[in-house]
Scaffold this active site. Structure first.
Site, PDB file in Angstrom:
ATOM      1  N   ASP A   1     -12.842   3.821  43.067  1.00  0.00           N
ATOM      2  CA  ASP A   1     -12.759   3.099  44.217  1.00  0.00           C
ATOM      3  C   ASP A   1     -13.283   3.854  45.452  1.00  0.00           C
ATOM      4  O   ASP A   1     -13.466   3.331  46.495  1.00  0.00           O
ATOM      5  CB  ASP A   1     -11.375   2.644  44.540  1.00  0.00           C
ATOM      6  CG  ASP A   1     -11.131   1.504  43.537  1.00  0.00           C
ATOM      7  OD1 ASP A   1     -12.103   0.774  43.203  1.00  0.00           O
ATOM      8  OD2 ASP A   1     -10.026   1.113  42.928  1.00  0.00           O
TER       9      ASP A   1
ATOM     10  N   TYR B   1      -7.161  -5.011  44.477  1.00  0.00           N
ATOM     11  CA  TYR B   1      -5.947  -4.105  44.819  1.00  0.00           C
ATOM     12  C   TYR B   1      -5.975  -3.657  46.194  1.00  0.00           C
ATOM     13  O   TYR B   1      -7.088  -3.515  46.736  1.00  0.00           O
ATOM     14  CB  TYR B   1      -6.130  -2.723  44.000  1.00  0.00           C
ATOM     15  CG  TYR B   1      -5.235  -2.461  42.906  1.00  0.00           C
ATOM     16  CD1 TYR B   1      -5.088  -3.079  41.619  1.00  0.00           C
ATOM     17  CD2 TYR B   1      -4.254  -1.618  43.088  1.00  0.00           C
ATOM     18  CE1 TYR B   1      -3.974  -2.821  40.742  1.00  0.00           C
ATOM     19  CE2 TYR B   1      -3.392  -1.295  42.134  1.00  0.00           C
ATOM     20  CZ  TYR B   1      -3.063  -1.876  41.074  1.00  0.00           C
ATOM     21  OH  TYR B   1      -2.023  -1.665  40.212  1.00  0.00           O
TER      22      TYR B   1
END
Ligand code: NI
Length: 652
Positions: A310, A394
Site C-alpha cells: 500500500d 482499508y
C-alpha cells in the site's frame, strides 16, 4: 529534560529559521518550476505523467550541519512515466534555478498505480463484452450497479504482462449506489488490463457463485435506534495547547521535529530531538513507514495473487485523507496541509492532511509512601502527530506519540472494510473466516517496514540485542531463579537480521558509544517491539521475494541516501529480491557507522464476525524508550496538576 525552557534561546540555532529551510515543505511554485524544467527539456511528450514529485533532501551530513544563513539546497526528485510501457524516468531538478540535474531512464519497472490509468482501466472493463457476458450469467444486467476495483498484480512471470503496466480488476455488486460493495463480491470473475494502454488483456470466469444476501451497511439509518445514553465528553484546553508550530517545525515539552508528508511514506518526521538541561539532543534524523505489504493466505486463483504494497503500489501520502475536527481528532487541534503534484504536473493541496494535538494519557508516575503518609501522582500526556490513508477498502491511521518521559511511540490503527469472498450456501474455506451469510474474509497479514534513521546523540550509533536469559542450575544459581540480560552488539548486516522473541523479552538498543550518562554508561534508546509476526508466505513465493523486508523484524544498514524503501524504489510488478535482502547481502560493517534501523512489525489478521461490516480499530506498532539516555526519570519536573495529587495525607 527541561521542557519549560523552550523558547529561551537555548535550542539549537538551526531551528530559528523554518522558512527557507532545507526541510520546509515542497511549495506549489517549486513544483511548477520543476515540471516546467522537465517539460521544456523536450524529452517528454504530452502523454507523460508524473507518478511522484518529492523533495530530494540534502545528504544527512549537510542537513545536520546546516546553520541559519547557509545556502539552502532545494532539489526535486520526480518519477515520470513517459509512455504506456513499464519504464520510468527519474529526474532531479534544482528547485532554486530550474536546472535539470539528472535524467535517468529505468526500463522494466513500474511506479505506483496512477489514478488516471485506474479510471481508464475501469472504463475498459465496463466496455468489455466478455465481462458483461459474465455479469449476465449472474443475472446482473445494469453495469452501473457494478463497482470495479483495480489491483496491482504482483509478478507471477506471466508472458502477457511483460513490459506492460498491469491492473487486475475485481467486481462487486451495489444494488444501490450507497451500498457496501464488499458485501457482494462478484466471485470468480477477474479482468486483467494493460493499464498504460487501457486494453483488456484477459477476462477469466471461474464460475458463478451466488451473491451473498446481506447488504453489509454500516450507515446509521440501517442501525436504528441509535444509542441515546452517551453523554458529551469534551476536551477543553482553556489556555491553549502546550505545543507550537512554526511552519512545519513542531515543538512540545522540549521535543522538536520537522513534520512532512511524502507521497509514498506518508507522515515523515525529521530531526527529532529533545532539550535536556538546555542542550538539544538528537534521537532520530528521519523516521517514516518506508513500505508495507498485505499478503493474503488463500491459495485459490481469485485471492492467491493478492498482496498489496500500500506504500509502493499506492502511496500512503497520496491516499491521505483531509481530517475533520471532532471526528478524526478531538480537542485543540492544529493541522498541516500537504502539497503534492498531480499526475499532469499541477500542484494541489490536501488540506488538514496532518493532525497535531495533545491527549491526556492516564498516570505518568505515582507512589504512595505509607511511612511518610504522602502520595505523589503525575498525569501523563502525549503529543500526537497523525494522518489517515484510505487505500481501497482499508483505512490506516498513522500515529506518532511523544511523551513527557522521553518515550516515542508509533502506532498504526487499522480500520475500514475487509476483503471478502462469496461462497455458495454452506460453503467454507480453510483460508478464510465466515463473517456474514455466504460471505468469508480471507486470512491475511499487514506488515509495515519502519525506516528509522538514527541519530542518538550523534551520527555514530551501535545496535545491540538484549535477551533475558536464565542461568543453568549450578553453584552460581543454587536456587534456580537467576537470569541475566545478555547484551550483544550486532556488528554486520547479516548478524543484524533478527526476529522478535517474547520468551527472552528481546529488545534492541541503539547505543552511542562516545557519549556517557551521569553514571558512566553509554547513552542509548531501546526499541521495544510488540509481539509482531514475520511474513508467513514462503520466502521463494512471489510475495516472499518481493517483500523480503517482511522476513525479519529487524534489519540494520549503514546509512546510504539511495536506500529509501524496504522493498526497493519500485515494488509494483517487481520480480523480487530488491531492497533490504539485496543490500544486506553485502554484509557491510555496522561498527563505527552511521546506521539506519528497519523494523518490520504488524499483525496477522484472522477476521472476526465483529470486523464486519466495518472493522473496529485494530492496532500495532512499537516504542522507542530512553535507556540511560537521561540520568534519571526525566519527568520529575512535571508539576502535580492539583494539590490533591501530592502531599495527600492518607486517612488513618
Ligand atoms: Ni486486516
Amino acid at each position: 529534560m527541561t521542557g519549560p525552557t523552550e523558547g529561551s534561546g537555548l535550542a539549537d540555532l538551526t531551528y530559528d529559521e523554518p522558512s527557507g529551510h532545507p526541510l520546509g515543505p515542497l511549495t506549489p511554485p517549486e513544483i511548477r518550476a520543476a515540471v516546467s524544467a522537465v517539460r521544456s527539456s523536450g524529452r517528454l511528450n504530452e502523454n507523460a505523467r508524473f507518478a511522484s514529485v518529492t523533495l530530494d533532501l540534502p545528504d544527512k551530513g549537510a542537513l545536520i550541519s546546516h546553520r541559519p544563513g547557509d545556502p539552502v539546497a532545494r532539489r526535486i526528485r520526480m518519477i515520470i512515466v513517459p509512455s504506456a510501457d513499464a519504464t520510468v524516468v527519474e529526474a532531479v531538478v534544482d528547485a532554486t534555478d530550474g536546472r535539470l540535474l539528472s535524467w535517468n531512464e529505468i526500463p522494466g519497472v513500474c511506479p505506483a498505480l496512477l489514478f488516471e490509468e485506474c479510471m481508464r482501466v475501469m472504463a475498459a472493463v465496463r466496455a468489455s463484452s466478455e465481462w458483461r457476458a459474465a455479469l449476465e450469467r449472474r443475472g446482473i444486467k445494469d453495469v452501473g450497479q457494478v463497482q470495479i476495483d483495480p489491483w496491482p498484480t504482483g509478478n507471477f512471470g506471466r508472458g502477457i504482462e511483460t513490459n506492460r503496466r498491469i491492473a487486475r480488476c475485481l467486481s462487486y455488486f451495489r444494488e444501490e449506489p450507497g451500498d457496501n460493495g464488499y458485501a457482494r463480491p462478484i466471485e470468480g470473475l477477474i479482468v486483467t488490463v494493460d493499464s498504460g494502454r487501457g486494453e483488456v488483456l484477459e477476462v477469466v470466469d471461474y464460475g458463478v457463485v451466488p451473491l451473498p444476501p446481506g447488504k453489509g451497511s454500516y450507515y446509521p439509518e440501517h442501525h436504528q435506534p441509535l444509542r441515546t445514553n452517551l453523554r458529551p465528553l469534551e476536551i477543553t484546553q482553556p489556555e491553549g495547547t502546550s505545543f507550537t508550530l512554526d511552519g512545519n517545525l513542531l515543538r512540545w515539552q522540549g521535543w522538536s521535529m520537522w513534520v512532512s508528508m511524502d507521497p509514498n511514506d506518508g507522515l515523515v518526521l525529521h530531526q527529532v530531538g529533545i532539550l535536556d538541561h538546555g542542550r538539544r539532543r538528537p534521537v532520530l534524523h528521519r523516521a517514516s513507514i518506508s513500505e508495507m505489504v498485505v499478503p493474503y493466505g488463500d491459495p485459490g486463483p481469485i485471492h492467491g495473487w493478492k498482496n498489496a504494497f500500500d506504500a509502493g503500489e499506492w502511496g500512503l501520502g497520496r491516499m491521505a485523507n483531509s481530517l475533520s475536527l471532532g471526528c478524526d481528532c478531538l480537542g485543540a487541534i492544529s493541522y498541516l496541509d500537504a502539497t503534492f503534484c498531480s499526475e499532469r504536473g499541477d500542484p494541489y493541496v490536501v488540506e488538514h492532511a496532518i493532525c497535531i494535538h495533545e491527549e491526556d494519557f492516564g498516570i505518568l508516575w505515582k507512589h504512595q509512601d505509607l511511612h511518610a503518609n504522602r502520595t505523589e501522582v503525575r498525569r501523563s500526556r502525549r503529543l500526537v502527530v497523525s494522518s489517515i490513508a484510505t487505500v481501497g477498502n482499508y483505512e490506516y491511521g498513522f500515529y506518532w506519540y511523544f511523551y513527557l518521559d522521553g518515550t516515542i511511540q508509533f502506532e498504526v490503527k487499522l480500520t475500514g472494510i475487509l476483503q471478502t469472498q462469496a461462497v455458495a450456501p454452506g460453503g467454507t474455506s480453510s483460508f478464510a473466516s465466515p463473517i456474514a451469510e455466504n460471505l468469508l474474509a480471507p486470512y491475511h497479514q499487514h506488515l509495515f517496514c519502519a525506516r528509522l534513521d538514527l541519530q542518538v546523540d550523534g551520527a555514530v550509533n551501535e545496535v545491540h540485542e538484549v535477551n533475558a536469559q536464565p542461568l543453568p542450575l549450578d553453584g552460581r544459581n543454587p536456587w534456580g531463579n537467576a537470569f541475566v540480560a545478555v547484551d550483544v552488539r550486532l556488528d554486520t548486516e547479516l548478524a543484524a537480521r533478527r526476529d522478535i522473541d517474547a520468551t527472552t523479552s528481546r529488545t534492541w538498543k541503539f547505543v552511542n558509544p562516545t557519549v556517557r550518562n551521569g553514571i558512566g554508561q553509554p547513552v542509548a534508546y531501546s526499541l521495544i517491539p510488540e509481539s509482531s509476526p514475520t511474513m508467513l508466505a514462503d520466502p521463494t513465493s512471489s510475495v516472499g521475494r518481493r517483500a523480503g523486508f517482511a522476513r525479519h523484524n529487524l534489519w540494520v544498514t549503514p546509512y546510504s541516501p539511495e536506500e529509501r524503501r524496504g522493498a526497493g524504489d519500485f515494488p509494483n510488478q517487481h520480480p523480487g529480491g530488491d531492497g533490504l535482502p539485496r543490500w544486506t547481502e553485502a554484509d557491510r560493517s555496522l561498527v563505527d557507522a552511521d546506521v539506519v534501523v528497519w523494523h518490520t512489525f504488524g499483525l496477522t489478521h484472522v477476521p472476526r464476525p465483529e470486523d464486519w461490516p466495518v472493522m473496529p480499530v485494530d492496532r500495532c506498532g512499537f516504542r522507542l524508550v530512553p535507556f540511560g539516555f537521561f540520568d534519571e526519570n526525566p519527568s520529575l519536573d512535571v508539576p502535580a496538576p492539583d494539590t490533591a495529587c501530592h502531599d495527600h495525607r492518607v486517612a488513618d
